[in-house]
Write an enzyme that holds these catalytic residues in place. Structure first.
Site, PDB file in Angstrom:
ATOM      1  N   CYS A   2       0.836  -1.199   0.000  1.00 47.15           N
ATOM      2  CA  CYS A   2       0.000   0.000   0.000  1.00 47.15           C
ATOM      3  C   CYS A   2       0.874   1.252   0.000  1.00 47.15           C
ATOM      4  O   CYS A   2       1.900   1.311   0.668  1.00 47.15           O
ATOM      5  CB  CYS A   2      -0.953   0.101   1.174  1.00 47.15           C
ATOM      6  SG  CYS A   2      -2.059  -1.292   1.311  1.00 47.15           S
ATOM      7  N   ARG A  28       4.122  -0.310  -4.639  1.00 44.49           N
ATOM      8  CA  ARG A  28       3.794  -0.782  -3.295  1.00 44.49           C
ATOM      9  C   ARG A  28       2.469  -1.547  -3.243  1.00 44.49           C
ATOM     10  O   ARG A  28       2.086  -2.079  -2.198  1.00 44.49           O
ATOM     11  CB  ARG A  28       3.700   0.400  -2.334  1.00 44.49           C
ATOM     12  CG  ARG A  28       4.972   1.200  -2.237  1.00 44.49           C
ATOM     13  CD  ARG A  28       4.787   2.328  -1.262  1.00 44.49           C
ATOM     14  NE  ARG A  28       4.543   1.830   0.062  1.00 44.49           N
ATOM     15  CZ  ARG A  28       5.471   1.478   0.926  1.00 44.49           C
ATOM     16  NH1 ARG A  28       6.731   1.574   0.595  1.00 44.49           N
ATOM     17  NH2 ARG A  28       5.151   1.039   2.120  1.00 44.49           N
ATOM     18  N   TRP A  74      -2.630  -2.847  -1.728  1.00 45.24           N
ATOM     19  CA  TRP A  74      -2.286  -4.268  -1.882  1.00 45.24           C
ATOM     20  C   TRP A  74      -3.099  -4.968  -0.811  1.00 45.24           C
ATOM     21  O   TRP A  74      -2.853  -4.801   0.389  1.00 45.24           O
ATOM     22  CB  TRP A  74      -0.789  -4.449  -1.653  1.00 45.24           C
ATOM     23  CG  TRP A  74      -0.293  -5.851  -1.882  1.00 45.24           C
ATOM     24  CD1 TRP A  74       0.088  -6.402  -3.069  1.00 45.24           C
ATOM     25  CD2 TRP A  74      -0.112  -6.865  -0.884  1.00 45.24           C
ATOM     26  NE1 TRP A  74       0.494  -7.696  -2.875  1.00 45.24           N
ATOM     27  CE2 TRP A  74       0.381  -8.017  -1.549  1.00 45.24           C
ATOM     28  CE3 TRP A  74      -0.322  -6.939   0.490  1.00 45.24           C
ATOM     29  CZ2 TRP A  74       0.673  -9.201  -0.887  1.00 45.24           C
ATOM     30  CZ3 TRP A  74      -0.037  -8.125   1.153  1.00 45.24           C
ATOM     31  CH2 TRP A  74       0.462  -9.231   0.462  1.00 45.24           C
ATOM     32  N   ASN A 100      -1.784   2.038   5.659  1.00 44.47           N
ATOM     33  CA  ASN A 100      -0.896   0.971   5.219  1.00 44.47           C
ATOM     34  C   ASN A 100      -0.497   0.190   6.471  1.00 44.47           C
ATOM     35  O   ASN A 100      -0.058   0.792   7.439  1.00 44.47           O
ATOM     36  CB  ASN A 100       0.337   1.608   4.557  1.00 44.47           C
ATOM     37  CG  ASN A 100       1.493   0.639   4.361  1.00 44.47           C
ATOM     38  OD1 ASN A 100       2.643   1.047   4.324  1.00 44.47           O
ATOM     39  ND2 ASN A 100       1.215  -0.630   4.226  1.00 44.47           N
ATOM     40  N   GLY A 101      -0.683  -1.120   6.450  1.00 42.05           N
ATOM     41  CA  GLY A 101      -0.338  -1.924   7.618  1.00 42.05           C
ATOM     42  C   GLY A 101      -1.480  -2.848   7.980  1.00 42.05           C
ATOM     43  O   GLY A 101      -2.372  -3.099   7.159  1.00 42.05           O
ATOM     44  N   GLU A 469      17.945 -17.429  -7.198  1.00 44.32           N
ATOM     45  CA  GLU A 469      17.516 -16.097  -7.635  1.00 44.32           C
ATOM     46  C   GLU A 469      17.004 -16.139  -9.083  1.00 44.32           C
ATOM     47  O   GLU A 469      16.002 -15.509  -9.426  1.00 44.32           O
ATOM     48  CB  GLU A 469      18.698 -15.117  -7.486  1.00 44.32           C
ATOM     49  CG  GLU A 469      18.467 -13.707  -7.966  1.00 44.32           C
ATOM     50  CD  GLU A 469      17.307 -12.992  -7.278  1.00 44.32           C
ATOM     51  OE1 GLU A 469      16.767 -13.502  -6.299  1.00 44.32           O
ATOM     52  OE2 GLU A 469      16.913 -11.928  -7.776  1.00 44.32           O
ATOM     53  N   LYS A 473      13.213 -14.990 -10.077  1.00 48.35           N
ATOM     54  CA  LYS A 473      12.930 -13.961 -11.073  1.00 48.35           C
ATOM     55  C   LYS A 473      12.008 -14.512 -12.149  1.00 48.35           C
ATOM     56  O   LYS A 473      11.050 -13.871 -12.566  1.00 48.35           O
ATOM     57  CB  LYS A 473      14.254 -13.513 -11.691  1.00 48.35           C
ATOM     58  CG  LYS A 473      14.542 -12.088 -11.811  1.00 48.35           C
ATOM     59  CD  LYS A 473      14.815 -11.238 -10.618  1.00 48.35           C
ATOM     60  CE  LYS A 473      14.070 -11.456  -9.357  1.00 48.35           C
ATOM     61  NZ  LYS A 473      14.538 -10.635  -8.247  1.00 48.35           N
ATOM     62  N   GLU A 476       8.339 -15.081 -10.718  1.00 47.23           N
ATOM     63  CA  GLU A 476       7.543 -13.922 -10.313  1.00 47.23           C
ATOM     64  C   GLU A 476       7.099 -13.057 -11.478  1.00 47.23           C
ATOM     65  O   GLU A 476       6.049 -12.431 -11.409  1.00 47.23           O
ATOM     66  CB  GLU A 476       8.237 -13.094  -9.227  1.00 47.23           C
ATOM     67  CG  GLU A 476       9.398 -12.232  -9.662  1.00 47.23           C
ATOM     68  CD  GLU A 476       9.906 -11.349  -8.525  1.00 47.23           C
ATOM     69  OE1 GLU A 476      11.125 -11.209  -8.399  1.00 47.23           O
ATOM     70  OE2 GLU A 476       9.094 -10.789  -7.772  1.00 47.23           O
ATOM     71  N   HIS A 492      18.387 -36.130  -5.668  1.00 49.86           N
ATOM     72  CA  HIS A 492      17.745 -36.679  -4.467  1.00 49.86           C
ATOM     73  C   HIS A 492      16.223 -36.537  -4.532  1.00 49.86           C
ATOM     74  O   HIS A 492      15.571 -36.317  -3.513  1.00 49.86           O
ATOM     75  CB  HIS A 492      18.315 -36.008  -3.209  1.00 49.86           C
ATOM     76  CG  HIS A 492      19.765 -36.301  -3.011  1.00 49.86           C
ATOM     77  ND1 HIS A 492      20.238 -37.549  -2.678  1.00 49.86           N
ATOM     78  CD2 HIS A 492      20.861 -35.514  -3.156  1.00 49.86           C
ATOM     79  CE1 HIS A 492      21.562 -37.523  -2.602  1.00 49.86           C
ATOM     80  NE2 HIS A 492      21.962 -36.291  -2.895  1.00 49.86           N
ATOM     81  N   LYS A 591       6.112  -4.383  -4.082  1.00 51.13           N
ATOM     82  CA  LYS A 591       7.570  -4.260  -3.909  1.00 51.13           C
ATOM     83  C   LYS A 591       7.967  -4.273  -2.445  1.00 51.13           C
ATOM     84  O   LYS A 591       8.963  -4.871  -2.073  1.00 51.13           O
ATOM     85  CB  LYS A 591       8.044  -2.957  -4.551  1.00 51.13           C
ATOM     86  CG  LYS A 591       9.530  -2.756  -4.413  1.00 51.13           C
ATOM     87  CD  LYS A 591      10.197  -2.702  -5.732  1.00 51.13           C
ATOM     88  CE  LYS A 591      11.694  -2.710  -5.631  1.00 51.13           C
ATOM     89  NZ  LYS A 591      12.258  -3.974  -6.128  1.00 51.13           N
TER      90      LYS A 591
END
Ligand code: F6R
Length: 596
Positions: A2, A28, A74, A100-101, A469, A473, A476, A492, A591
């Site tokens: 947010c 955000r 968000w 926000n929160g 990584e 990438k 996402e 394995h 983000k």
């Protein structure tokens, strides 16, 4: 998680300032958005969808007011609908609140308010706030006092901004979620992050937890929630508003991938003396830890895995922990340094791990991109990676810069190995990354495998976090299944998934024993008909078993993996682009993740 914006003192332009600010905060959260302008009455417009939907809705409305607040969301409580979009209002439509929160006691408050006759229109936790303010106003409190009193009833995390019809002020408070004021000669701003108002001013005041701000066209005040005055320094941000645009690239992500050489140079500037083999990281106190624990999430966790290896190689016990799991992990070893690696400096999981570490008596260091962030301010020390603002939700340049900064940290606090050689490798890093940016064939690889079922990434040693990584990438931004493995681990169990439709990206640099063993693992997947893309500097014979090669310039083993990673960033980017994905704002993500 947010984005919040507020503006006072820009009569006639308030709405434009808010909407422009929201567009800079979309990283955000971007599932719904809204604005409220206040004068004698409130004017509110909010809608599900991205800021473009809000702009369209505003074309059919005329909003007026002297101060205003805005929000891009968000979702945490309730789906992204018009009703759940912020701002939220009280029963009389006289109080508007953006948040926000997460308000942890919202259900108790909501039950109490509902019983008292308040009508709720949304599923959100936020909506309790305007109703609480409404009660305080009805009891005769002035708007500022009413908002203070309402906020003091909240438990949980919040950055809140509120306007009240008939008042010319914005009221704001923070606890565990970021909020910063922007100060110019004749107007005042507040936002979750500086880019929201950077076009208007470079002077900022970072609010701390428990603080309450009031802004209007004449100025601003900061107090504690109880009303005690607080002296706050006005700081100047040192990056250009230009850095907040796309500079001709189709996406922020591509721009930021291309900014890596510059970001790396900035990270090193003034900090290394190649001739003397010295590193100067400024005043980080006495950092001679007997052990290091890294705490982080996502991409920053991968950088931490990388860093932990560097420290172990230098004989210092080091481990990387996911911030969200830290509280249940081993306590800090006596005298350990706990390093929070976080681009934003606001990731709730990482902050909570750092707080836990402090509770257990450890010293803490934030390795972050964001000056003034919560991590930077709460930790004993901060080391800035200086990558410049990153807007693409997928972290790219900040990963490389984190690794450069963590290499510097390792050099500063350990004494094993040839520092001159490592410094020289770090100096060569921007050039090596530039070579990849100039010559990469990742776009062809992306085209070849655009219809793959699943993508595997393997590597050993420092190439293992890079495999993780590369997979992160890819998944996402392309929304395709991808997984990263320690190369030796594939056999394995997961090897059962390997088919001719599972390209395996093998990151193999150097020609040491680890490289030789990884080549062995490559042969295992090749024997199961999987296409192999070798991401390699050509020092081993992996190319013999590969269908394609993504070339990596010959560099020092400490930095080769981060150079190889750029090829994986480009592969993910081009795959997502071919698939028409929302690259800078992938579905379901944000983000800055300020909730646990
Ligand atoms: C992935 C990504 C995330 C972040 C994670 C931590 O591309 O960006 O995995 O790395 O949310 O964020 P910071 O580094 O801000 O703590």
């Amino acid at each position: 998680m947010c984005g919040i914006i507020g503006c006072a003192g820009r009569d006639g332009e308030t709405l434009d300032v808010l909407v422009h600010g929201l567009s800079k905060l979309e990283y955000r959260g971007y599932d719904s958005a809204g604005v409220a302008l206040s004068a004698d009455a409130l004017d509110v417009c909010k809608t599900a969808g991205e800021i473009s939907e809000l702009r369209a809705a505003l074309e059919e409305r005329e909003l007026s007011g002297t101060v205003g607040i805005g929000h891009t969301r968000w979702s945490t409580h309730g789906p992204p609908t018009d009703e759940n979009a912020h701002p939220h209002l009280d029963c009389n439509r006289e109080v508007a609140v953006v948040h926000n929160g997460i308000i942890e006691n919202y259900q108790t408050l909501r039950d109490e308010l509902s019983t008292a006759g308040h009508e709720f229109r949304s599923d959100t936790d936020t909506e309790v706030v305007p109703h609480l303010v409404e009660d305080e106003l009805r009891d005769g409190h002035a708007p500022e006092d009413a908002v203070r009193r309402a906020i003091s009833r909240l438990e949980g995390s919040y950055a809140i901004a509120a306007v009240v019809a008939g008042s010319d002020s914005i009221f704001a408070a923070r606890n565990d979620s970021p909020l910063v004021l922007g100060i110019s000669d004749d107007a005042y701003y507040l936002a979750s992050d500086v880019p929201a108002f950077r076009d208007h001013t470079d002077r900022v005041v970072y609010l701390d937890d428990g603080e309450f701000a009031v802004l209007n066209g004449d100025g601003y005040t900061v107090t504690t929630l109880d009303g005690e005055g607080v002296e706050k320094p006005v700081e100047t941000v040192d990056w250009d508003p230009e850095e907040t645009g796309k500079s001709g690239y189709d996406h922020f992500m591509l721009k930021e991938i291309h900014e890596q050489p510059r970001a790396l140079r900035q990270c090193l500037r003034g900090r290394v003396d190649e001739l003397g083999g010295e590193v100067d990281l400024g005043d980080l106190g006495d950092l001679s830890p007997r052990g290091v624990q890294f705490v982080a999430a996502g991409t920053s966790y991968h950088a931490s895995l990388y860093a932990a290896q560097l420290f172990r190689q230098a004989g210092i016990p080091a481990q990387a922990f996911l911030g969200s799991e830290y509280a249940t992990s081993v306590p800090p070893i006596g005298d350990a340094l706990v390093v929070g690696v976080t681009q934003s400096g606001e990731t709730a999981d990482t902050l909570s791990a750092l707080r836990e570490a402090r509770r257990r008596g450890a010293r803490t260091l934030a390795v972050t991109n964001t000056v003034g962030s919560t991590a930077a301010r709460e930790c004993d020390h901060a080391l800035y990676i200086r990558a410049g603002p990153e807007f693409g939700v997928a972290a790219t340049k900040t990963f490389s810069s984190q690794i450069a900064a963590l290499n510097l940290l390792a050099l500063a606090v350990t004494s094993v190995g040839d520092a001159r050689e490592v410094i020289s490798a770090l100096r060569d890093l921007p050039g090596a990354v530039q070579e990849i940016l100039d010559d990469s064939t990742a776009a062809d690889i992306a085209e070849t495998y655009r219809d793959a079922d699943s993508y595997f990434f393997i590597g050993r040693g420092l190439n293992y976090p890079v495999a993780l990584e590369g997979a992160l990438k890819m998944k996402e931004i392309s929304y395709r299944h991808a997984e990263g493995f320690a190369a030796g681990e594939l056999k394995h169990g997961s090897l059962a998934l390997v088919t001719e439709n599972t390209p395996v990206f093998a990151v193999v640099t150097g020609s040491d024993e680890m490289a030789t063993k990884t080549v062995g693992n490559v042969k295992e997947v090749e024997a199961r008909d999987a296409p192999v893309v070798a991401v390699t500097d050509g020092a081993s014979d992996v190319e013999r078993y590969a269908d394609h090669v993504l070339e990596v310039p010959d560099t020092h083993p400490r930095v080769a993996a981060v150079v190889a990673n750029v090829q994986l960033q480009l592969t993910a980017y081009h795959t997502a682009d071919l698939l028409g994905r929302s690259i800078d704002k992938p579905r379901n993500l944000a983000k800055s993740v300020t909730v646990e």
